[in-house]
Design an enzyme around this catalytic site. Structure first.
Site, PDB file in Angstrom:
ATOM      1  N   HIS A   1       0.852  -1.198   0.000  1.00 13.57           N
ATOM      2  CA  HIS A   1       0.000   0.000   0.000  1.00 13.57           C
ATOM      3  C   HIS A   1       0.887   1.246   0.000  1.00 13.57           C
ATOM      4  O   HIS A   1       1.949   1.266   0.634  1.00 13.57           O
ATOM      5  CB  HIS A   1      -0.915  -0.009   1.227  1.00 13.57           C
TER       6      HIS A   1
ATOM      7  N   GLU B   1       0.716   3.907   1.560  1.00 12.06           N
ATOM      8  CA  GLU B   1       1.030   4.438   2.899  1.00 12.06           C
ATOM      9  C   GLU B   1       2.190   3.666   3.522  1.00 12.06           C
ATOM     10  O   GLU B   1       2.985   4.236   4.275  1.00 12.06           O
ATOM     11  CB  GLU B   1      -0.230   4.399   3.775  1.00 12.06           C
TER      12      GLU B   1
HETATM   13  P1  13P Z   1      -9.827   6.118   0.348  1.00  8.18           P
HETATM   14  O1  13P Z   1     -10.942   5.251  -0.186  1.00  8.18           O
HETATM   15  O2  13P Z   1     -10.065   6.627   1.709  1.00  8.18           O
HETATM   16  O3  13P Z   1      -9.420   7.145  -0.640  1.00  8.18           O
HETATM   17  O4  13P Z   1      -8.560   5.127   0.506  1.00  8.18           O
HETATM   18  C1  13P Z   1      -8.211   4.299  -0.539  1.00  8.18           C
HETATM   19  C2  13P Z   1      -7.199   3.335  -0.057  1.00  8.18           C
HETATM   20  O5  13P Z   1      -6.075   3.711   0.255  1.00  8.18           O
HETATM   21  C3  13P Z   1      -7.584   1.926   0.063  1.00  8.18           C
HETATM   22  O6  13P Z   1      -6.485   1.112   0.282  1.00  8.18           O
END
Ligand code: 13P
Length: 250
Positions: free
Chosen positions: A94, A96
């Site tokens: 991901h 993040e």
């Molecule tokens: P959002 O749907 O909050 O934009 O996040 C997407 C996401 O990172 C799913 O892994």
């Protein structure tokens, strides 16, 4: 041909009590949606509680990350065998994780290979940042990340893979990509998967879109030929997730 796939990435949200509450609120509506693979990815601490609530339903479980080593002195990490006790799926790479926790194409690849070895299906995330998008590097970045993550994946495991295209600029911003733009990238990813594993395997791999998906815009994505579902963040923490699953079933 490909069963639509909708996964909720809860990220770092919900205590055990809150997780139980959310699942009991959403469970009934979610169970009623047919013809879609539905997966919830809560934090590790809530996996047991959510697994107990979802046992015997058609709603699956995923983890949000996983280490590649089998066990040992890796404080704070969670091993594949531990994930496998609860989860059929694991989100890997991901943005993040890449952005805040130093993950690279190489460490994502190690995790993917560990998932393969342990029979856990990885949901492999790729996607360009805003700067890369502005510089016209989307195709190149997504290609590099996909190739990097999937190095060493065997042809017989490939069809079960799930790929999520999540443009970083669309995550949590409310600024979703358009269906058309996302389709362009999904088409490129599927072509690359065909290069790697052959067309027949590529035609079986689900490619999800992620980034500000809501009940209101989901249909726009799901009407595209190479968008097979969604990886949902914010909207998976509320009823809207059911609306997204419903859109995927149409
Ligand atoms: P959002 O749907 O909050 O934009 O996040 C997407 C996401 O990172 C799913 O892994």
């Amino acid at each position: 041909m490909r069963t639509p796939f909708v996964a909720g990435n809860w990220k770092m949200n919900k205590t055990v009590a809150e997780a139980r509450e959310l699942v009991s609120i959403m469970g009934v509506g979610l169970k009623a949606v047919k013809g879609v693979e539905k997966v919830i990815c809560p934090p590790f601490t809530s996996l047991l509680a959510v697994a107990n609530l979802l046992g015997g339903t058609d709603i699956g479980l995923g983890a949000q990350n996983m280490h590649w080593e089998e066990k040992g002195a890796f404080t704070g990490e969670v091993a594949p065998a531990m994930v496998k006790e609860f989860c059929k799926y694991v989100i890997l790479g991901h943005s993040e994780r890449r952005q805040y926790f130093g993950e690279t194409d190489q460490t994502v690849n190690k995790r993917v290979l560990a998932a393969q070895k342990n029979g856990i299906i990885p949901i492999v995330c790729v996607g360009e940042t805003l700067d890369e998008n502005k510089a016209g590097q989307t195709a190149e970045v997504v290609r590099r990340q996909t190739l990097g993550a999937l190095q060493g994946v065997e042809a017989d495991f490939a069809p079960s893979l799930v790929i999520a295209y999540e443009p970083v600029w669309a995550i949590g911003t409310g600024l979703a990509s358009s269906g058309e733009n996302a389709q362009l990238v999904h088409g490129q990813i599927r072509a690359l998967l065909a290069e790697l594993f052959g067309q027949a395997a590529a035609d079986k791999i689900r490619i999800l879109y992620g980034g500000s998906v809501t009940g209101a815009n989901a249909a726009e994505f799901f009407s595209q030929p190479d968008i097979d579902g969604a990886l949902v963040g914010g909207a998976s923490l509320k009823d809207d997730f059911i609306a997204i699953a419903e859109a995927a079933s149409k």
